[in-house]
Design an enzyme around this catalytic site. Structure first.
Site, PDB file in Angstrom:
ATOM      1  N   GLU A   1       0.890  -1.167   0.000  1.00 21.65           N
ATOM      2  CA  GLU A   1       0.000   0.000   0.000  1.00 21.65           C
ATOM      3  C   GLU A   1       0.923   1.210   0.000  1.00 21.65           C
ATOM      4  OE1 GLU A   1      -1.183   3.277   1.449  1.00 21.65           O
ATOM      5  OE2 GLU A   1      -1.610   2.162   3.290  1.00 21.65           O
TER       6      GLU A   1
ATOM      7  N   CYS B   1      -2.129   8.724   3.645  1.00 28.13           N
ATOM      8  CA  CYS B   1      -1.961   8.113   2.328  1.00 28.13           C
ATOM      9  C   CYS B   1      -3.192   8.306   1.456  1.00 28.13           C
ATOM     10  CB  CYS B   1      -1.628   6.634   2.462  1.00 28.13           C
ATOM     11  SG  CYS B   1      -2.854   5.690   3.401  1.00 28.13           S
TER      12      CYS B   1
END
Length: 678
Positions: free
Chosen positions: A258, A297
């Site tokens: 990720e 993020c």
């Protein structure tokens, strides 16, 4: 103030940092805060401890045992979260940020605990999909199963969420039955260490289920096998370096990534100033720019608005961002704290300079802003910085450069196709959002941009009261994305658990599949019930226990009475000539639901007993019509059992209805709640 010695937990022991440990500064004051790292960790001993002690102990538990363990863990962390709050202020996070990281992480564990109990069996094998018939008569079948990998999951986490980042990986890993070695980013590892101490001191986890590395991993990744998993969150460059390691490639070690991504939000063409959607858009963007000081993020890095609305968006965002109170995160008046470190501050400024080559800064001056209750010169503070790109088609660095802080860029689009083209130029993101009240706009964005984004967040006046926000990954939904975002997936309920399990195709007879999966498969051996199954408690019932009922004839009077009583006078039941013209029927036929009612009358025991409630009916199929004069009999088989609480469990029965020629006319699964004792 003395330095914190941030320790590792390796092979059952806490290990202090060594002389070469890295110094960690306080994000708000810039003063030395802690030190972490020990180059002498015995990584092979850690792997052995996980594989030989933690793994077998976890795999000995059922999915429900592990789910209960997770619930206990979440409750324990919730009771001790103030200690995590107190320490986390040093990372620059505000109390609102703590709710995202600490409370959000605990909430994620609760969700996986719930899904483990509701969606997974109280067993050691997870059945993935339906049984496949591989032979003509059904004596040879196939079934996909999933079982825990017999290695260790190495979790490499980012600095921005020292608690959530650990727990969102740890919960599905433990639910799968796999031990974990957690390696947090050094800049905020002292918060993770505190969380791990709380977990380990509780005694809830079996020995070897969780270990911690604060500092470097040494050559641990070079010692992994096909039974191990690396789950990484961080920069694309680091992910590339790790996933390209020859040892990982050679051994096909699972690598879940990720990565950072250039997430975008689109203001729909219908969302003009004065609409609830325009105001919502401004709130969403401002929140994503300032929450965690932009160190998320999922934060919005590119802001797409219709060309005619660009000036209005810039003005509205400027007004809202001007209300941001930057300062000491312990102060309740502060709405945005510091970045995690001055090193991170320098990196954000460098990336902002790159963005400035293609865009004009229209809000926020990093050389002139006010910090309340702290020193802007020593702390890792920055103001929100908003840029405007007048020509996003010609721009390149805007679409490949992420300033991981309170930085975002507004760009205009001509039409929706242009907006989709721009949002996709990020080459893969974790999330894109569209704020619109027009379902067709949402549909066009989903069709045009879905392939480039792991999640599409759509919000408007109808959902905004309960919507969780663009930047909030939820444990129920996948978190990840293609391309630049890493090509991986985390969370997503049971989907996230499957990363730590092996899917295996099992082929064999119905009896073999029943024995392996713990769920009765049609065609497997039936066990005669020693008494009516509805008179026997949950614990007494056995998988495969079967009741065969006597037959009952279905008459024309039954059909007409049912039609009159229910009001279902469909022609197939009432008009012989019309029914005969239907290619599916020989003439008038019984209602399907009449057959179900008759079946219940055939197999239900009327007396009070352990059966508490009928809670559902699944997989109903009507296979052959029943005409007046046909007879009906039922077969009731215990297919599966699932404990639900201390008082009762769920029994799933396989029910088949056959006619006088033993042809199958209907089939379904009946769910009942049954007390443990009769």
């Amino acid at each position: 103030m003395s330095l914190l010695d941030v320790q590792s937990f390796a092979a059952g022991h806490w290990i202090a940092p060594d002389a070469d440990a890295r110094m960690i500064a306080h994000a708000v004051t810039g003063a030395p805060l802690a030190r972490a790292g020990n180059g002498a960790l015995d990584v092979q001993a850690m792997l052995d401890y996980a594989r030989d002690t933690g793994g077998p102990a976890l795999r000995a538990l059922t999915f429900h045992d592990r789910a209960r363990m997770l619930k206990a863990l979440a409750l324990h962390l919730g009771a001790h979260k103030q200690a995590l709050y107190d320490l986390s202020f040093a990372t620059g996070a505000t109390q609102a940020d703590h709710l995202i990281d600490i409370d959000g992480g605990i909430g994620t564990v609760f969700v996986f605990a719930s899904k483990g109990r509701r969606e997974m069996p109280d067993a050691h094998v997870y059945l993935d999909g339906e049984v496949e018939q591989l032979s003509r008569t059904g004596t040879f079948l196939g079934q996909h199963i999933a079982t825990p990998l017999q290695g260790v999951a190495v979790h490499i986490n980012a600095f921005n969420f020292p608690v959530w980042g650990m727990l969102e990986k740890l919960a599905p890993t433990l639910l799968a039955g796999m031990p974990a070695i957690v390696k947090p980013a050094t800049a905020s590892c002292y918060v993770t260490e505190k969380a791990v101490r709380i977990i380990l001191d509780s005694g809830i986890l079996p020995a070897g289920a969780l270990q911690l590395v604060t500092g470097g991993l040494g050559d641990m990744l070079d010692r992994l096998t096909c039974q191990d998993v690396v789950s990484f969150t961080g920069s694309a460059d680091t992910a590339l370096h790790l996933r390209a390691a020859p040892h990982l490639l050679r051994n096909a070690v699972r690598f879940v990534a990720e990565q950072d991504s250039l997430n975008a939000s689109i203001l729909g063409p219908d969302a003009v100033p004065g609409t609830p959607e325009f105001d919502l858009f401004i709130r969403e963007v401002a929140r994503e720019m300032t929450a965690k000081a932009g160190q998320k993020c999922t934060a919005i890095r590119r802001i797409l608005a219709p060309q005619a609305q660009v000036d209005g968006v810039i003005a509205a965002l400027g007004t809202r961002l001007a209300k941001t109170v930057i300062g000491d995160p312990r102060d309740t008046a502060t709405t945005m704290g510091a970045l995690v470190s001055n090193g991170q501050k320098r990196d954000v400024l460098a990336k902002a300079s790159v963005i400035a080559t293609e865009a004009e800064r229209v809000f926020g001056d990093p050389e002139a802003f006010t910090v309340h209750g702290a020193d802007a010169r020593t702390g890792a503070f920055l103001p929100p910085m908003l840029f405007h790109c007048a020509d996003p088609d010609a721009a390149q660095r805007l679409h490949d450069t992420e300033a991981f802080g309170p930085v975002s860029t507004v760009m205009g689009y001509r039409d929706l196709d242009h907006a989709v083209a721009l949002v996709n130029r990020g080459a893969g993101s974790l999330v894109a959002s569209v704020i619109t009240h027009d379902p067709e706009v949402a549909r066009q964005v989903a069709l045009g941009a879905g392939a480039f984004h792991g999640r599409l967040y759509i919000d408007d006046r109808d959902s905004m009261g309960e919507a969780t926000g663009h930047g909030a990954p939820l444990p129920h939904m996948i978190h990840g994305g293609p391309g630049r975002a890493g090509g991986g997936e985390e969370l997503g309920g049971v989907r996230g658990v499957m990363h730590y399990m092996q899917r295996t195709a099992i082929q064999g007879s119905p009896d073999m599949l029943t024995a392996i999966g713990g769920k009765w498969v049609p065609g497997a051996t039936e066990t005669p019930a020693p008494a009516h199954p509805f008179t026997r408690g949950f614990d007494a019932l056995r998988i495969g226990e079967t009741l065969h009922t006597p037959a009952r004839q279905v008459t024309l009077a039954d059909i007409e009475h049912f039609a009159a009583f229910t009001g279902d006078t469909f022609y197939a039941h009432m008009d012989d000539a019309a029914a005969a013209r239907n290619p599916f029927f020989p003439g008038r036929v019984a209602h399907g639901y009449l057959l179900l009612s008759f079946a219940a009358g055939l197999f239900v025991d009327p007396d009070e007993g352990p059966v508490l409630a009928n809670t559902g009916l699944d997989s109903l199929r009507f296979l052959k019509p029943v005409a007046p004069g046909d007879s009906l009999k039922a077969r009731l088989t215990v297919k599966h059992k699932t404990p639900r609480n201390d008082a009762y469990g769920e029994v799933r029965w396989h029910v088949s209805l056959t006619n006088q020629e033993d042809d199958l006319v209907a089939e379904y699964e009946l769910l009942t709640m049954i007390a443990y004792a009769a």
